[in-house]
Design a protein around this motif. Structure first.
Motif, mmCIF file in Angstrom:
data_model
loop_
_atom_site.group_PDB
_atom_site.id
_atom_site.type_symbol
_atom_site.label_atom_id
_atom_site.label_comp_id
_atom_site.label_asym_id
_atom_site.label_seq_id
_atom_site.Cartn_x
_atom_site.Cartn_y
_atom_site.Cartn_z
ATOM 1 N N SER A 83 -40.771 -16.284 -26.297
ATOM 2 C CA SER A 83 -40.412 -16.845 -27.599
ATOM 3 C C SER A 83 -39.727 -15.795 -28.463
ATOM 4 O O SER A 83 -38.865 -16.129 -29.299
ATOM 5 C CB SER A 83 -41.655 -17.395 -28.305
ATOM 6 O OG SER A 83 -42.626 -16.393 -28.472
ATOM 7 N N LEU A 84 -40.078 -14.520 -28.281
ATOM 8 C CA LEU A 84 -39.380 -13.453 -28.996
ATOM 9 C C LEU A 84 -37.910 -13.426 -28.606
ATOM 10 O O LEU A 84 -37.031 -13.237 -29.457
ATOM 11 C CB LEU A 84 -40.040 -12.112 -28.680
ATOM 12 C CG LEU A 84 -39.330 -10.850 -29.188
ATOM 13 C CD1 LEU A 84 -39.273 -10.859 -30.713
ATOM 14 C CD2 LEU A 84 -40.050 -9.598 -28.690
ATOM 15 N N VAL A 87 -35.993 -16.024 -30.541
ATOM 16 C CA VAL A 87 -35.648 -15.599 -31.899
ATOM 17 C C VAL A 87 -34.466 -14.648 -31.861
ATOM 18 O O VAL A 87 -33.539 -14.737 -32.677
ATOM 19 C CB VAL A 87 -36.860 -14.935 -32.579
ATOM 20 C CG1 VAL A 87 -36.494 -14.443 -33.978
ATOM 21 C CG2 VAL A 87 -38.031 -15.910 -32.660
ATOM 22 N N SER A 165 -41.662 -19.875 -32.315
ATOM 23 C CA SER A 165 -40.275 -19.424 -32.496
ATOM 24 C C SER A 165 -39.454 -20.407 -33.320
ATOM 25 O O SER A 165 -38.473 -20.019 -33.949
ATOM 26 C CB SER A 165 -39.609 -19.204 -31.134
ATOM 27 O OG SER A 165 -39.427 -20.440 -30.443
ATOM 28 N N PHE A 174 -41.620 -11.483 -36.365
ATOM 29 C CA PHE A 174 -42.262 -12.018 -35.166
ATOM 30 C C PHE A 174 -43.462 -11.179 -34.727
ATOM 31 O O PHE A 174 -44.453 -11.727 -34.247
ATOM 32 C CB PHE A 174 -41.244 -12.107 -34.029
ATOM 33 C CG PHE A 174 -41.696 -12.979 -32.902
ATOM 34 C CD1 PHE A 174 -41.520 -14.349 -32.971
ATOM 35 C CD2 PHE A 174 -42.309 -12.448 -31.784
ATOM 36 C CE1 PHE A 174 -41.936 -15.173 -31.948
ATOM 37 C CE2 PHE A 174 -42.731 -13.262 -30.756
ATOM 38 C CZ PHE A 174 -42.542 -14.630 -30.843
#
Length: 263
Positions: A83-84, A87, A165, A174
């Motif tokens: 999910s990072l 972003v 995200s 984050f």
């Protein structure tokens, strides 16, 4: 159907190439659980006594108990790492390009989720091989029966990462959100301690751990590694996966963003 399969192959291949070119990510994913297995478990072994509880048929060492939880740790951290990258892709603009493809957005997100889950499962099996080399081995058939459990648990945690995200706008925010989600989910679960141990210290902690979706994912993996069925863990993990997946699809819905801008 050809367009759907083309998108699936392209996105999964992109995830695989990104993983291959980020070897540090693979090493880091193994270092965390190995530190728990080889260092912390040695210290906790004498302090924690474990009763004979399902799926175990006899007394076990603490190292054996935490292996399923550490498998869940790999899936959890990799889901957040994936999910990072979403972003990051959104800040760089590649995410916008992907989501403008003439395909349903839910399918594009599912392809991304499938690619990250496949990588997570590969990391789990490498960890299980290393654990077996250090003497913490599971039943031979368990390495096969755990595969579906890893898929479902990986999808659940990946959907959670997608959901997070969808609401995080800047890469700098984050890390804080990850720590706020990852550590409570991991420590307030049955990954490191049995639930009955939690009940001995606090009924409230026991109830929180019992409600934690990560607990059910870990127990699903634990029972599958010993070729046993856990219907309750399967049910709650499946329900949570669907809930997180629908919420993530809603979070990435462009119509919702337009309504929010008008408001």
């Amino acid at each position: 159907m050809t367009a759907y399969l083309t998108a699936l192959v392209a996105i999964v291949t992109r995830e695989a190439l990104r993983f291959i070119h980020q070897r540090e990510r693979f090493i880091a994913a193994l270092v965390r659980p190995l530190v728990w297995l080889l260092v912390f478990a040695a210290g906790f072994r004498a302090a924690l006594g474990l009763s004979i509880i399902p799926p175990y048929q006899t007394y076990i060492t603490y190292e054996t108990y935490i292996v399923p939880g550490l498998c869940g740790m790999i899936l959890l951290f990799n889901g957040m790492q994936s999910s990072l990258s979403l972003v990051y892709d959104r800040e760089m603009g590649s995410m916008k390009l992907l989501l403008t493809a003439p395909l349903p957005r839910w399918w594009l997100l599912f392809c991304k989720l499938l690619g990250s889950t496949a990588i997570s499962i590969l990391q789990v099996y490498v960890f299980l091989a290393i654990a077996a080399a250090f003497g913490v081995a599971m039943p031979a058939l368990g390495y096969v029966t755990v595969f579906p459990a890893l898929i479902l648990a990986g999808l659940m945690l990946g959907c959670l990462g997608l959901l997070l995200s969808s609401f995080i706008k800047q890469l700098e925010n984050f890390a804080g959100v990850m720590n706020f989600v990852i550590f409570p989910m991991f420590f307030l679960s049955s990954a490191l301690y049995p639930l009955w141990k939690m009940a001995e210290s606090s009924e409230l902690l026991h109830d929180i751990c019992a409600l934690n979706p990560f607990t059910h994912a870990v127990e699903l993996i634990r029972f599958a590694l010993y070729v046993q069925w856990n219907g309750s863990a399967l049910f709650w993990t499946l329900i949570t996966t669907i809930a997180f997946g629908l919420a993530a699809a809603w979070g990435y819905d462009p119509g919702r963003r337009q309504i929010r801008k008008r408001a």
